[in-house]
Write a protein that holds these residues in place. Structure first.
Motif, PDB file in Angstrom:
ATOM      1  N   VAL A  64       0.863  -1.182   0.000  1.00  0.00           N
ATOM      2  CA  VAL A  64       0.000   0.000   0.000  1.00  0.00           C
ATOM      3  C   VAL A  64       0.899   1.230   0.000  1.00  0.00           C
ATOM      4  O   VAL A  64       1.826   1.319   0.808  1.00  0.00           O
ATOM      5  N   THR A  65       0.630   2.152  -0.925  1.00  0.00           N
ATOM      6  CA  THR A  65       1.400   3.389  -1.009  1.00  0.00           C
ATOM      7  C   THR A  65       0.449   4.572  -1.033  1.00  0.00           C
ATOM      8  O   THR A  65      -0.518   4.578  -1.797  1.00  0.00           O
ATOM      9  N   LEU A  66       0.720   5.543  -0.195  1.00  0.00           N
ATOM     10  CA  LEU A  66       0.014   6.819  -0.206  1.00  0.00           C
ATOM     11  C   LEU A  66       1.021   7.889  -0.590  1.00  0.00           C
ATOM     12  O   LEU A  66       2.139   7.913  -0.056  1.00  0.00           O
ATOM     13  N   THR A  67       0.634   8.777  -1.498  1.00  0.00           N
ATOM     14  CA  THR A  67       1.505   9.879  -1.893  1.00  0.00           C
ATOM     15  C   THR A  67       0.687  11.159  -1.879  1.00  0.00           C
ATOM     16  O   THR A  67      -0.382  11.230  -2.486  1.00  0.00           O
ATOM     17  N   LEU A  68       1.201  12.156  -1.183  1.00  0.00           N
ATOM     18  CA  LEU A  68       0.584  13.482  -1.143  1.00  0.00           C
ATOM     19  C   LEU A  68       1.546  14.443  -1.796  1.00  0.00           C
ATOM     20  O   LEU A  68       2.677  14.611  -1.337  1.00  0.00           O
ATOM     21  N   HIS A  69       1.105  15.037  -2.896  1.00  0.00           N
ATOM     22  CA  HIS A  69       1.946  15.974  -3.636  1.00  0.00           C
ATOM     23  C   HIS A  69       1.106  17.209  -3.932  1.00  0.00           C
ATOM     24  O   HIS A  69       0.217  17.155  -4.779  1.00  0.00           O
ATOM     25  N   GLY A  70       1.371  18.285  -3.222  1.00  0.00           N
ATOM     26  CA  GLY A  70       0.540  19.479  -3.368  1.00  0.00           C
ATOM     27  C   GLY A  70      -0.864  19.170  -2.895  1.00  0.00           C
ATOM     28  O   GLY A  70      -1.066  18.752  -1.761  1.00  0.00           O
ATOM     29  N   THR A  71      -1.823  19.332  -3.787  1.00  0.00           N
ATOM     30  CA  THR A  71      -3.211  19.033  -3.426  1.00  0.00           C
ATOM     31  C   THR A  71      -3.667  17.683  -3.970  1.00  0.00           C
ATOM     32  O   THR A  71      -4.838  17.352  -3.866  1.00  0.00           O
ATOM     33  N   GLU A  72      -2.758  16.927  -4.562  1.00  0.00           N
ATOM     34  CA  GLU A  72      -3.129  15.620  -5.105  1.00  0.00           C
ATOM     35  C   GLU A  72      -2.712  14.510  -4.146  1.00  0.00           C
ATOM     36  O   GLU A  72      -1.585  14.481  -3.664  1.00  0.00           O
ATOM     37  N   LEU A  73      -3.636  13.611  -3.891  1.00  0.00           N
ATOM     38  CA  LEU A  73      -3.394  12.457  -3.035  1.00  0.00           C
ATOM     39  C   LEU A  73      -3.640  11.207  -3.868  1.00  0.00           C
ATOM     40  O   LEU A  73      -4.675  11.091  -4.534  1.00  0.00           O
ATOM     41  N   VAL A  74      -2.678  10.288  -3.855  1.00  0.00           N
ATOM     42  CA  VAL A  74      -2.791   9.047  -4.625  1.00  0.00           C
ATOM     43  C   VAL A  74      -2.661   7.862  -3.685  1.00  0.00           C
ATOM     44  O   VAL A  74      -1.736   7.810  -2.868  1.00  0.00           O
ATOM     45  N   LEU A  75      -3.596   6.936  -3.803  1.00  0.00           N
ATOM     46  CA  LEU A  75      -3.572   5.667  -3.087  1.00  0.00           C
ATOM     47  C   LEU A  75      -3.265   4.588  -4.114  1.00  0.00           C
ATOM     48  O   LEU A  75      -3.895   4.548  -5.176  1.00  0.00           O
ATOM     49  N   GLU A  76      -2.299   3.708  -3.799  1.00  0.00           N
ATOM     50  CA  GLU A  76      -1.970   2.594  -4.687  1.00  0.00           C
ATOM     51  C   GLU A  76      -1.910   1.311  -3.874  1.00  0.00           C
ATOM     52  O   GLU A  76      -1.371   1.307  -2.759  1.00  0.00           O
ATOM     53  N   VAL A  77      -2.465   0.240  -4.440  1.00  0.00           N
ATOM     54  CA  VAL A  77      -2.399  -1.073  -3.809  1.00  0.00           C
ATOM     55  C   VAL A  77      -1.865  -2.038  -4.862  1.00  0.00           C
ATOM     56  O   VAL A  77      -2.422  -2.148  -5.954  1.00  0.00           O
ATOM     57  N   ALA A  78      -0.771  -2.727  -4.518  1.00  0.00           N
ATOM     58  CA  ALA A  78      -0.128  -3.631  -5.470  1.00  0.00           C
ATOM     59  C   ALA A  78      -0.059  -5.039  -4.898  1.00  0.00           C
ATOM     60  O   ALA A  78       0.079  -5.225  -3.694  1.00  0.00           O
ATOM     61  N   ASP A  79      -0.174  -6.022  -5.794  1.00  0.00           N
ATOM     62  CA  ASP A  79       0.020  -7.418  -5.417  1.00  0.00           C
ATOM     63  C   ASP A  79       0.691  -8.136  -6.581  1.00  0.00           C
ATOM     64  O   ASP A  79       0.675  -7.645  -7.702  1.00  0.00           O
ATOM     65  N   PRO A  80       1.312  -9.295  -6.331  1.00  0.00           N
ATOM     66  CA  PRO A  80       2.100  -9.966  -7.362  1.00  0.00           C
ATOM     67  C   PRO A  80       1.307 -10.777  -8.389  1.00  0.00           C
ATOM     68  O   PRO A  80       1.907 -11.399  -9.261  1.00  0.00           O
TER      69      PRO A  80
END
Length: 145
Positions: A64-80
């Motif tokens: 699980v990755t959360l990234t906050l850049h300025g006003t943009e928030l991105v949630l990512e979920v990865a699996d193999p």
């Protein structure tokens, strides 16, 4: 400079709660609150649940990755399990599941998935006015009405 938080959990339903709590804490640490935090946490729950339910790689870990850049928030979920891509479908009224991606489509500004060399990654992006308001409050910058 963007803020990023990445963590991994074992591919088991009992760890979905841990992922949800970690997402909630990260958002709170960044000052992201209110409806935006609720939406991101709910979608993290849905995407992690999908990953642990549908990934067919034994002993896999879900990232699980959360990234906050300025006003943009991105949630990512990865699996193999890179070849089993998620797809939005209609669920009947009597079906117990199958609504997670519909929630993602309804609550995120954009979403999608991509295949990487060894994983698939499902992402959801949040950005407009609600994020501006929450992030501006975190940075103590007044927002015009």
């Amino acid at each position: 400079m963007p803020s990023t938080e990445t963590f991994r959990i074992p591919r088991h339903r009992r760890h979905v709660h841990d992922a949800r709590q970690r997402v909630r804490k990260t958002l709170a640490d960044w000052g992201v609150t209110g409806r935006l935090a609720d939406s991101v946490t709910l979608l993290a729950n849905e995407l992690v649940t999908n990953a642990v339910t549908h990934c067919r790689v034994s002993d896999a870990r879900v990232e699980v990755t959360l990234t906050l850049h300025g006003t943009e928030l991105v949630l990512e979920v990865a699996d193999p399990d890179r070849d089993r891509l998620p797809r939005l479908r209609r669920s009947g009224p009597d079906e117990e599941g199958g609504r997670g991606l519909a929630l993602v489509a309804a609550l995120a500004d954009a979403w999608g998935c991509r295949q990487e060399p060894y994983t698939k990654r499902v992402w959801a992006r949040f950005s407009p006015a609600e994020a501006e308001t929450d992030v501006a409050a975190r940075e103590r910058v007044p927002v015009a009405p």
